[in-house]
Write an enzyme that holds these catalytic residues in place. Structure first.
Site, PDB file in Angstrom:
ATOM      1  N   HIS A  79      59.344  53.097   9.559  1.00 42.80           N
ATOM      2  CA  HIS A  79      59.846  54.458   9.749  1.00 42.80           C
ATOM      3  C   HIS A  79      58.876  55.489   9.184  1.00 42.80           C
ATOM      4  O   HIS A  79      58.568  56.487   9.854  1.00 42.80           O
ATOM      5  CB  HIS A  79      61.210  54.618   9.077  1.00 42.80           C
ATOM      6  CG  HIS A  79      61.713  56.025   9.061  1.00 42.80           C
ATOM      7  ND1 HIS A  79      62.434  56.569  10.099  1.00 42.80           N
ATOM      8  CD2 HIS A  79      61.591  57.014   8.132  1.00 42.80           C
ATOM      9  CE1 HIS A  79      62.727  57.830   9.816  1.00 42.80           C
ATOM     10  NE2 HIS A  79      62.234  58.115   8.624  1.00 42.80           N
ATOM     11  N   GLU A  80      58.396  55.259   7.973  1.00 43.85           N
ATOM     12  CA  GLU A  80      57.461  56.212   7.367  1.00 43.85           C
ATOM     13  C   GLU A  80      56.154  56.264   8.137  1.00 43.85           C
ATOM     14  O   GLU A  80      55.549  57.335   8.280  1.00 43.85           O
ATOM     15  CB  GLU A  80      57.213  55.860   5.899  1.00 43.85           C
ATOM     16  CG  GLU A  80      58.456  55.904   5.022  1.00 43.85           C
ATOM     17  CD  GLU A  80      59.229  57.227   5.131  1.00 43.85           C
ATOM     18  OE1 GLU A  80      58.586  58.261   5.420  1.00 43.85           O
ATOM     19  OE2 GLU A  80      60.449  57.216   4.915  1.00 43.85           O
ATOM     20  N   HIS A 118      56.210  58.599  11.034  1.00 37.67           N
ATOM     21  CA  HIS A 118      55.816  59.987  10.761  1.00 37.67           C
ATOM     22  C   HIS A 118      54.301  60.152  10.850  1.00 37.67           C
ATOM     23  O   HIS A 118      53.808  61.188  11.315  1.00 37.67           O
ATOM     24  CB  HIS A 118      56.303  60.403   9.374  1.00 37.67           C
ATOM     25  CG  HIS A 118      57.784  60.557   9.272  1.00 37.67           C
ATOM     26  ND1 HIS A 118      58.522  61.310  10.158  1.00 37.67           N
ATOM     27  CD2 HIS A 118      58.683  60.051   8.382  1.00 37.67           C
ATOM     28  CE1 HIS A 118      59.800  61.277   9.820  1.00 37.67           C
ATOM     29  NE2 HIS A 118      59.930  60.511   8.753  1.00 37.67           N
ATOM     30  N   HIS A 178      52.296  62.626  13.287  1.00 41.73           N
ATOM     31  CA  HIS A 178      51.248  63.537  12.822  1.00 41.73           C
ATOM     32  C   HIS A 178      49.983  63.370  13.650  1.00 41.73           C
ATOM     33  O   HIS A 178      49.362  64.364  14.072  1.00 41.73           O
ATOM     34  CB  HIS A 178      50.966  63.256  11.340  1.00 41.73           C
ATOM     35  CG  HIS A 178      50.056  64.269  10.710  1.00 41.73           C
ATOM     36  ND1 HIS A 178      49.385  64.026   9.530  1.00 41.73           N
ATOM     37  CD2 HIS A 178      49.693  65.522  11.082  1.00 41.73           C
ATOM     38  CE1 HIS A 178      48.669  65.077   9.201  1.00 41.73           C
ATOM     39  NE2 HIS A 178      48.836  66.002  10.126  1.00 41.73           N
TER      40      HIS A 178
END
Length: 234
Positions: A102-103, A106, A110
């Site tokens: 999940h992280e 991100h 980006h």
């Protein structure tokens, strides 16, 4: 004020959101503990999963580091780091794999300039400024409501910026989870047995952002009702 069964409707909303928030947090904690005890089955730690997802998406300039605390996992676009709590960084559990992916979702956002993430990043300095003075402006605005109602209106505008941030955060978090789940299955990190566990864990985490947005909307509604109530009394 509007009343329902003897209680102001604002308080009914507040109580409802508070109860919902408690239930969601309790559910997330329960699932975190449960899925943290189930191994992913391939020996990969959260760090290993994060690095593989980054590299599979052509991202080599993002570091994966360990951070203190529990549920402190986050991606920092400023210094391009995926920060994983120790329980995720070192664990080979299904929960660790889901959180790490999940992280990294991100980080992929980006890299691909995902529009909602870009908007949220632009809102950060605005929200930081608003948060630093908002409480005082709202408090003084309520105290001086009869003589200087414009101050409360200014506080409402400041609070609205934080509410907007909460709302923009929703698609960012949901999309990161979607990217994580698609990649986990496609890369063979999860299988037919444990993929549903990863999905359940990330869905529970997403609910916390939904409740946070609802809570922010409820609080904004409360201040707006105070301001409008004073206008009607003039």
């Amino acid at each position: 004020m509007y009343y329902t069964s003897g209680l102001p409707i604002q308080w009914i909303i507040f109580i409802g959101v508070a109860l919902l928030s408690w239930l969601v947090q309790a559910n997330l904690k329960r699932k975190f503990e449960k899925y943290s005890r189930i191994s992913i089955g391939n020996g990969m730690t959260g760090r290993d999963v994060a690095l593989k997802m980054l590299h599979d998406n052509g991202i080599y300039d993002v570091k994966v580091i360990s951070t203190q605390g529990q549920l402190t996992d986050h991606y920092n676009p400023t210094n391009k780091t995926v920060n994983l709590s120790q329980g995720v960084y070192e664990s080979d559990s299904i929960m660790a794999a889901a959180v790490a992916a999940h992280e990294c979702g991100h980080a992929v956002q980006h890299a691909k300039a995902y529009a909602p993430l870009t908007l949220r990043s632009k809102l950060v300095p605005v929200v930081s400024f608003a948060s630093s003075i908002m409480s005082w402006v709202l408090l003084l605005g309520i105290i001086m409501l009869q003589t200087f109602p414009q101050l409360l209106l200014a506080g409402i505008i400041l609070f609205a910026s934080t509410t907007l941030f909460s709302l923009v955060t929703l698609p960012v978090e949901i999309n990161a989870s979607y990217r994580a789940l698609v990649w986990l299955g496609r890369a063979g990190i999860t299988n037919a047995y444990n993929h549903s566990y990863a999905e359940s864990a990330l869905r529970s985490a997403a609910y916390t952002y939904v409740v946070a947005a609802l809570g922010s909307l409820a609080t904004l509604f409360y201040y707006v009702m105070i301001f409008l109530g004073n206008r009607r009394n003039d």
